[in-house]
Enzyme design. Structure first.
Site, PDB file in Angstrom:
ATOM      1  N   LYS A 105      48.167  44.223  54.669  1.00 17.01           N
ATOM      2  CA  LYS A 105      48.390  42.925  54.059  1.00 17.01           C
ATOM      3  C   LYS A 105      48.884  42.040  55.150  1.00 17.01           C
ATOM      4  O   LYS A 105      48.643  40.679  55.412  1.00 17.01           O
ATOM      5  CB  LYS A 105      49.224  42.915  53.038  1.00 17.01           C
ATOM      6  N   LYS A 186      31.991  40.363  46.651  1.00 16.54           N
ATOM      7  CA  LYS A 186      32.991  40.626  45.433  1.00 16.54           C
ATOM      8  C   LYS A 186      33.543  39.361  45.027  1.00 16.54           C
ATOM      9  O   LYS A 186      33.960  38.495  46.084  1.00 16.54           O
ATOM     10  CB  LYS A 186      33.987  41.589  45.790  1.00 16.54           C
ATOM     11  N   LYS A 189      39.132  35.010  45.458  1.00 20.46           N
ATOM     12  CA  LYS A 189      39.771  33.522  45.883  1.00 20.46           C
ATOM     13  C   LYS A 189      39.484  33.354  47.193  1.00 20.46           C
ATOM     14  O   LYS A 189      38.952  32.400  47.658  1.00 20.46           O
ATOM     15  CB  LYS A 189      41.199  33.608  45.504  1.00 20.46           C
TER      16      LYS A 189
END
Ligand code: SF4
Length: 319
Positions: A105, A186, A189
């Site tokens: 991340k 997929k 957002k």
């Protein structure tokens, strides 16, 4: 669920529909994790309040029933933070650093400074969120399993050091279909390809009408392969078996045009979205209903967490 951004059909078919089923089988606690939104979004907190509200609306619109499950906001139940603090005393740094999503991340959100304790401690806060209810199961996706593993380790360490208080939470894994977005990747957002629960009927219709299809079907007379078309992938989730067969055969034989095929999909997505739109509209117009539900859920959550924290404070020898 973290309060960052809007929910889309992928979230509905994945997490939320599963939660709705679970509320009939277990004593479930569902909350908006607004503190978690701060772990990556601390520099600009302006969207948090609105997205917390929107997420609560989506919980209810998707079918979570406050009579069957407990719905609340994380930051209203302060015991999550107290347990997080106490667990931070016993959690080796190395355990947090080796959670795979930590580095991934950081890479993904390179533009943000994530060298903070809050971000590193994310799985620890998540552990507190779970074990403060002495929960037996957590409904998670496969990507969350390493986070749950660390929760199990921390619970075990606490039990070993002080007293058997916490069950080691287990993953309640559910298979759900992969939902593709309007471009065939997929639904996400970050790809800007999502159909959101907050989209209007016109927006949903437009998004489906302009969806990518099998590139071999340029003209209506071209035969296609439905398996290569994202539209058909959504038919598999939202349309009846009969309709799926109808569009698949029509696609392979050029017996149906893409416009007609998409119209059937639009009708079926609308069927799923209509009760959601109705409920969203009702809740948006009457926000006091939300307050009432959150207050009730918070009271119930606090009752359980206060009991747990009493046991924890005693076990740790605090006065
Ligand atoms: S007919 Fe349907 S499944 Fe076939 S390419 Fe067109 S939109 Fe896709």
């Amino acid at each position: 669920m973290q309060s960052s951004g809007k929910l889309h059909l992928g979230n509905l078919v994945g997490a939320l529909s599963n939660w709705v089923k679970l509320q009939d089988q277990y004593d479930c606690y569902y909350f908006v994790a607004d503190w978690h939104a701060l772990t990556t979004g601390y520099a600009d907190t302006s969207p948090i309040k609105e997205s917390t509200k929107d997420l609560l609306i989506n919980f209810l619109a998707a079918g979570l029933d406050p009579e069957k499950c407990t719905i609340f906001i994380q930051s209203r139940v302060i015991e999550h933070a107290e347990l997080h603090l106490l667990l931070s005393m016993i959690t080796p740094l190395g355990w947090l650093e080796r959670v795979p999503t930590y580095k991934e991340k950081q890479q993904e959100l390179k533009e943000r400074d994530l060298s903070t304790y809050g971000f590193l401690g994310y799985p620890l806060l998540q552990t507190a969120d779970i074990i403060v209810y002495r929960a037996k199961y957590v409904p998670v996706g496969i990507d969350q399993v390493p986070h749950l593993e660390i929760s199990r380790e921390i619970a075990r360490r606490f039990n070993y050091l002080y007293k058997e208080i916490f069950p080691e939470p287990e993953a309640l894994l559910t298979e759900f279909p992969k939902v593709v977005g309007t471009d065939g990747r997929k639904m996400s957002k970050s790809y800007d390809n999502a159909i959101y629960l907050s989209d209007s009927p016109e927006e949903v219709e437009k998004k489906i009408r302009t969806m990518v299809t099998d590139p071999a079907r340029i003209k209506k007379t071209d035969v296609g392969n439905p398996e290569l078309s994202p539209v058909y992938q959504l038919h598999k989730i939202f349309s009846s078996k009969k309709e799926q067969d109808h569009v698949a055969t029509g696609c392979r034989t050029a017996g149906i045009g893409c416009i007609e095929c998409k119209k059937i999909l639009i009708k079926n997505v609308f069927k799923v979205m209509e009760p959601i739109w109705k409920k969203r509209d009702e809740l948006t117009r009457n926000p006091e209903i939300l307050d009432h539900i959150v207050n009730k859920g918070t009271d119930k959550a606090k009752k359980v967490t206060e009991e747990t924290m009493q046991l924890v404070r005693e076990a740790m020898g605090l006065y």
